[in-house]
Design a protein around this motif. Sequence first.
Motif, PDB file in Angstrom:
ATOM      1  N   GLY A  43       0.776  -1.192   0.029  1.00 27.68           N
ATOM      2  CA  GLY A  43       0.109   0.095  -0.065  1.00 27.68           C
ATOM      3  C   GLY A  43       0.725   1.261  -0.043  1.00 27.68           C
ATOM      4  N   SER A  44       2.158   1.164  -0.166  1.00 25.49           N
ATOM      5  CA  SER A  44       3.003   2.413  -0.130  1.00 25.49           C
ATOM      6  C   SER A  44       4.393   2.424  -1.126  1.00 25.49           C
ATOM      7  CB  SER A  44       3.251   3.129   1.120  1.00 25.49           C
ATOM      8  OG  SER A  44       4.364   2.538   1.447  1.00 25.49           O
ATOM      9  N   PHE A  45       4.899   3.274  -1.314  1.00 26.39           N
ATOM     10  CA  PHE A  45       6.138   3.266  -2.089  1.00 26.39           C
ATOM     11  C   PHE A  45       7.250   2.574  -1.439  1.00 26.39           C
ATOM     12  CE2 PHE A  45       8.717   6.650  -0.223  1.00 26.39           C
ATOM     13  CZ  PHE A  45       7.968   7.098   0.627  1.00 26.39           C
ATOM     14  N   LYS A  46       6.957   2.524   0.115  1.00 28.52           N
ATOM     15  CA  LYS A  46       8.222   1.985   0.847  1.00 28.52           C
ATOM     16  C   LYS A  46       8.955   0.803   0.340  1.00 28.52           C
ATOM     17  CE  LYS A  46       8.267   5.495   4.137  1.00 28.52           C
ATOM     18  NZ  LYS A  46       7.236   6.156   4.302  1.00 28.52           N
ATOM     19  N   LEU A  47       8.125  -0.076  -0.194  1.00 26.57           N
ATOM     20  CA  LEU A  47       8.795  -1.227  -0.651  1.00 26.57           C
ATOM     21  C   LEU A  47       9.868  -1.127  -1.680  1.00 26.57           C
ATOM     22  CD1 LEU A  47       5.472  -3.556  -1.473  1.00 26.57           C
ATOM     23  CD2 LEU A  47       7.501  -4.232   0.151  1.00 26.57           C
ATOM     24  N   ALA A  93       4.965  16.294  -4.232  1.00 28.49           N
ATOM     25  CA  ALA A  93       4.842  15.002  -3.596  1.00 28.49           C
ATOM     26  C   ALA A  93       4.862  15.652  -1.996  1.00 28.49           C
ATOM     27  CB  ALA A  93       5.790  14.210  -3.652  1.00 28.49           C
ATOM     28  N   CYS A  94       4.369  14.688  -1.143  1.00 25.94           N
ATOM     29  CA  CYS A  94       4.401  15.151   0.365  1.00 25.94           C
ATOM     30  C   CYS A  94       5.932  14.875   0.665  1.00 25.94           C
ATOM     31  CB  CYS A  94       3.344  14.359   1.297  1.00 25.94           C
ATOM     32  SG  CYS A  94       3.754  12.628   1.060  1.00 25.94           S
ATOM     33  N   VAL A  95       6.333  15.551   2.010  1.00 26.90           N
ATOM     34  CA  VAL A  95       7.599  15.447   2.543  1.00 26.90           C
ATOM     35  C   VAL A  95       7.614  15.262   4.020  1.00 26.90           C
ATOM     36  CG1 VAL A  95      10.021  16.480   2.322  1.00 26.90           C
ATOM     37  CG2 VAL A  95       8.214  17.507   1.087  1.00 26.90           C
ATOM     38  N   SER A 128      12.006  10.862   0.965  1.00 24.14           N
ATOM     39  CA  SER A 128      12.160   9.744   0.341  1.00 24.14           C
ATOM     40  C   SER A 128      11.250   9.762  -1.074  1.00 24.14           C
ATOM     41  CB  SER A 128      12.341   8.644   0.786  1.00 24.14           C
ATOM     42  OG  SER A 128      11.298   8.109   1.476  1.00 24.14           O
ATOM     43  N   ASN A 129       9.962   9.921  -0.522  1.00 21.60           N
ATOM     44  CA  ASN A 129       9.009  10.134  -2.060  1.00 21.60           C
ATOM     45  C   ASN A 129       8.940  11.150  -2.799  1.00 21.60           C
ATOM     46  OD1 ASN A 129       5.887  11.240  -2.068  1.00 21.60           O
ATOM     47  ND2 ASN A 129       6.767  11.094   0.052  1.00 21.60           N
ATOM     48  N   PHE A 130       9.255  12.405  -2.047  1.00 25.73           N
ATOM     49  CA  PHE A 130       9.564  13.553  -2.796  1.00 25.73           C
ATOM     50  C   PHE A 130      10.985  13.667  -3.698  1.00 25.73           C
ATOM     51  CE2 PHE A 130      11.036  18.096  -2.455  1.00 25.73           C
ATOM     52  CZ  PHE A 130      10.065  18.718  -3.656  1.00 25.73           C
ATOM     53  N   GLY A 176       0.790  10.123  10.651  1.00 26.54           N
ATOM     54  CA  GLY A 176       2.000   9.651  11.417  1.00 26.54           C
ATOM     55  C   GLY A 176       3.160   9.932  10.505  1.00 26.54           C
ATOM     56  N   GLY A 177       3.244   9.806   9.316  1.00 22.55           N
ATOM     57  CA  GLY A 177       4.197   9.403   8.212  1.00 22.55           C
ATOM     58  C   GLY A 177       5.049  10.929   8.190  1.00 22.55           C
ATOM     59  N   LEU A 178       4.137  11.957   8.730  1.00 29.72           N
ATOM     60  CA  LEU A 178       5.040  13.337   8.494  1.00 29.72           C
ATOM     61  C   LEU A 178       5.216  13.871   9.775  1.00 29.72           C
ATOM     62  CD1 LEU A 178       2.700  14.940   5.765  1.00 29.72           C
ATOM     63  CD2 LEU A 178       4.555  13.670   5.536  1.00 29.72           C
ATOM     64  N   ALA A 232      -6.558   7.858  -0.948  1.00 27.68           N
ATOM     65  CA  ALA A 232      -4.979   7.965  -0.752  1.00 27.68           C
ATOM     66  C   ALA A 232      -4.709   8.042   0.875  1.00 27.68           C
ATOM     67  CB  ALA A 232      -4.760   9.418  -1.132  1.00 27.68           C
ATOM     68  N   ALA A 233      -3.400   7.681   1.024  1.00 29.23           N
ATOM     69  CA  ALA A 233      -2.737   7.798   2.498  1.00 29.23           C
ATOM     70  C   ALA A 233      -3.080   9.055   2.859  1.00 29.23           C
ATOM     71  CB  ALA A 233      -1.475   7.445   2.428  1.00 29.23           C
ATOM     72  N   PRO A 234      -3.234   9.424   4.245  1.00 31.19           N
ATOM     73  CA  PRO A 234      -2.990  10.585   4.697  1.00 31.19           C
ATOM     74  C   PRO A 234      -1.900  11.529   4.452  1.00 31.19           C
ATOM     75  CG  PRO A 234      -3.615   9.051   6.414  1.00 31.19           C
ATOM     76  CD  PRO A 234      -3.169   8.207   5.283  1.00 31.19           C
ATOM     77  N   GLU A 235      -0.740  11.054   4.327  1.00 31.00           N
ATOM     78  CA  GLU A 235       0.542  11.955   3.874  1.00 31.00           C
ATOM     79  C   GLU A 235       0.227  12.207   2.573  1.00 31.00           C
ATOM     80  OE1 GLU A 235       0.627   8.860   5.114  1.00 31.00           O
ATOM     81  OE2 GLU A 235       1.368   9.016   7.144  1.00 31.00           O
ATOM     82  N   SER A 236      -0.164  11.306   1.515  1.00 30.54           N
ATOM     83  CA  SER A 236      -0.260  11.672   0.037  1.00 30.54           C
ATOM     84  C   SER A 236      -1.321  12.757   0.031  1.00 30.54           C
ATOM     85  CB  SER A 236      -0.800  10.550  -0.434  1.00 30.54           C
ATOM     86  OG  SER A 236      -0.357   9.184  -0.240  1.00 30.54           O
ATOM     87  N   ALA A 237      -2.317  13.011   0.928  1.00 29.58           N
ATOM     88  CA  ALA A 237      -3.434  13.958   1.060  1.00 29.58           C
ATOM     89  C   ALA A 237      -2.603  15.475   1.048  1.00 29.58           C
ATOM     90  CB  ALA A 237      -4.381  13.649   2.168  1.00 29.58           C
TER      91      ALA A 237
HETATM   92  C1  LIG Z   1       6.619   7.161   4.773  1.00 26.73           C
HETATM   93  C2  LIG Z   1       5.523   7.868   3.845  1.00 26.73           C
HETATM   94  C3  LIG Z   1       5.650   9.296   3.499  1.00 26.73           C
HETATM   95  C4  LIG Z   1       6.589  10.090   3.982  1.00 26.73           C
HETATM   96  O1  LIG Z   1       7.940   9.866   3.988  1.00 26.73           O
HETATM   97  P1  LIG Z   1       9.098  10.383   2.917  1.00 26.73           P
HETATM   98  O2  LIG Z   1      10.533  10.000   3.328  1.00 26.73           O
HETATM   99  O3  LIG Z   1       8.857  11.715   3.149  1.00 26.73           O
HETATM  100  O4  LIG Z   1       8.684  10.215   1.532  1.00 26.73           O
HETATM  101  C5  LIG Z   1       4.475   9.718   2.985  1.00 26.73           C
HETATM  102  N1  LIG Z   1       3.660   8.920   2.212  1.00 26.73           N
HETATM  103  C6  LIG Z   1       3.610   7.655   2.589  1.00 26.73           C
HETATM  104  C7  LIG Z   1       2.380   6.910   2.221  1.00 26.73           C
HETATM  105  C8  LIG Z   1       4.506   6.924   3.508  1.00 26.73           C
HETATM  106  O5  LIG Z   1       4.574   5.824   3.946  1.00 26.73           O
END
Ligand SMILES: *Cc1c(COP(=O)(O)O)cnc(C)c1O
Length: 435
Positions: free
Chosen positions: A114-118, A266-268, A272-274, A341-343, A386-391
Amino acid sequence: MNLENNIDIQLSTDEAPRQWYNFTLDFPEALPEALDHETDICKSQIQIAKKIKPPVLLEQDHLKERWYDIPDSVRDNLYRIGRPTPLRRALKLEKYLDTPAKIYFKREDTLLTGSFKLNTAIAQAYYAKEAGYKGVVSETGAGQWGMALALASKFYGLKSEIFMAKCSMEQKPYKAMYGHILDCEFMPSPGENTKVGRALLKKIKDHPGDIGTAISEAIDFAVEHEEYAYLSGSNTIHVLFHQTLLGLETRLQLQKIDQKPDILVACVSGGSNFGGLILPFLQEKVENRDSIKFLGAESTAAPRLTKGKYEYDYSDYAGYTPMTKSYTMGHSFIPEPIHVGGLRQHNGNPVIGMLRKNGLVDAVAYDEFQAFRASKTFLETEGVFAAPESAHAIAAAIEEAVKCKEEGISKNIVFLCSGNGFLDMAGYHEILCKQ
Ligand SMILES: *Cc1c(COP(=O)(O)O)cnc(C)c1O
């Protein structure tokens, strides 16, 4: 390619990038050195890193060549989890906003956890296995990095342990359950499992936890358990390097329809995704500042890029990481226990910090309600939850699209949908439905 009938711009695995990109050659200035210092667990933080990190990952913090081959086993697993991801045109959102802008979004929400972390979890687990470690340990904020590492470590036959910010663990118990199903222990941080956790709880009994505290606990654990590698989900150069696939794929996808991005959003948090999205485009930005806008969207609960100071700080609470220069709120800053939580992090990636200092990165901050409202609009129009961070990225993309309407100009806005929000339902519900 006719986008009316085919809203996804796909890449086949044959067309997918086979190499990671070294963006450090494009830097406008050298990155300020990380600084060593003494703490209670060791004389040298850089020495700690050598003990607990797979050597290839440390090498990848000092890249030399322009391109590096992705190991076959890593590529194979990247295809397995859903790479390359589609780039989708948000036609319904455009129509709803009545904007001349074209909005595209990169669908990291489609990956298996469910996220780019993989993208980096797989590479890092591979290098930990190669280096002879038996297990991996790390921190997680909202739990996405923990989930990705729990799965990637299984792919490589490794044990895994995760320290999760306590308030997020209470808000999103399903993420920890996913870990447990994969035999990965998710421990609330701060907690009783480490020296630093115990000391912090003594000082602040109801500490909500955050990413910085969980990093300290994970490093403490790795120092105490030799067979475990400590891996980081964000904040380092090697993570950005693995995540360059985001920008590299996006570039190839836009080339297929003869388009270029005008704005990348992108969110920051740790960046890492930005960073993964923008860094493959850095060369053209440095050569021509007007060519493209890099827009980072952060949370008002941890407004590093918009309100923080550019100075040396630790990435963790206890100072177990070398000091790096980045935008920071100070390492003792405790963000509000919001659902995003991710931010919730006091500092950021030194690469993003240096680029911001050089005027190459724009930033904007939103509160939870603003971000979730934008995400609801996106859900109602495009159907993607979308995830809360992506929002936060969605809120920024919508704001840019509205500006295009006001100015009567069309731009290509590309935002990264960093994850899906299905395990964050309770947070969305609380903010949007209980007012
Ligand atoms: C971890 C995470 C983020 C934030 O992390 P960055 O290192 O700033 O990219 C953003 N979105 C999702 C869905 C995350 O899991």
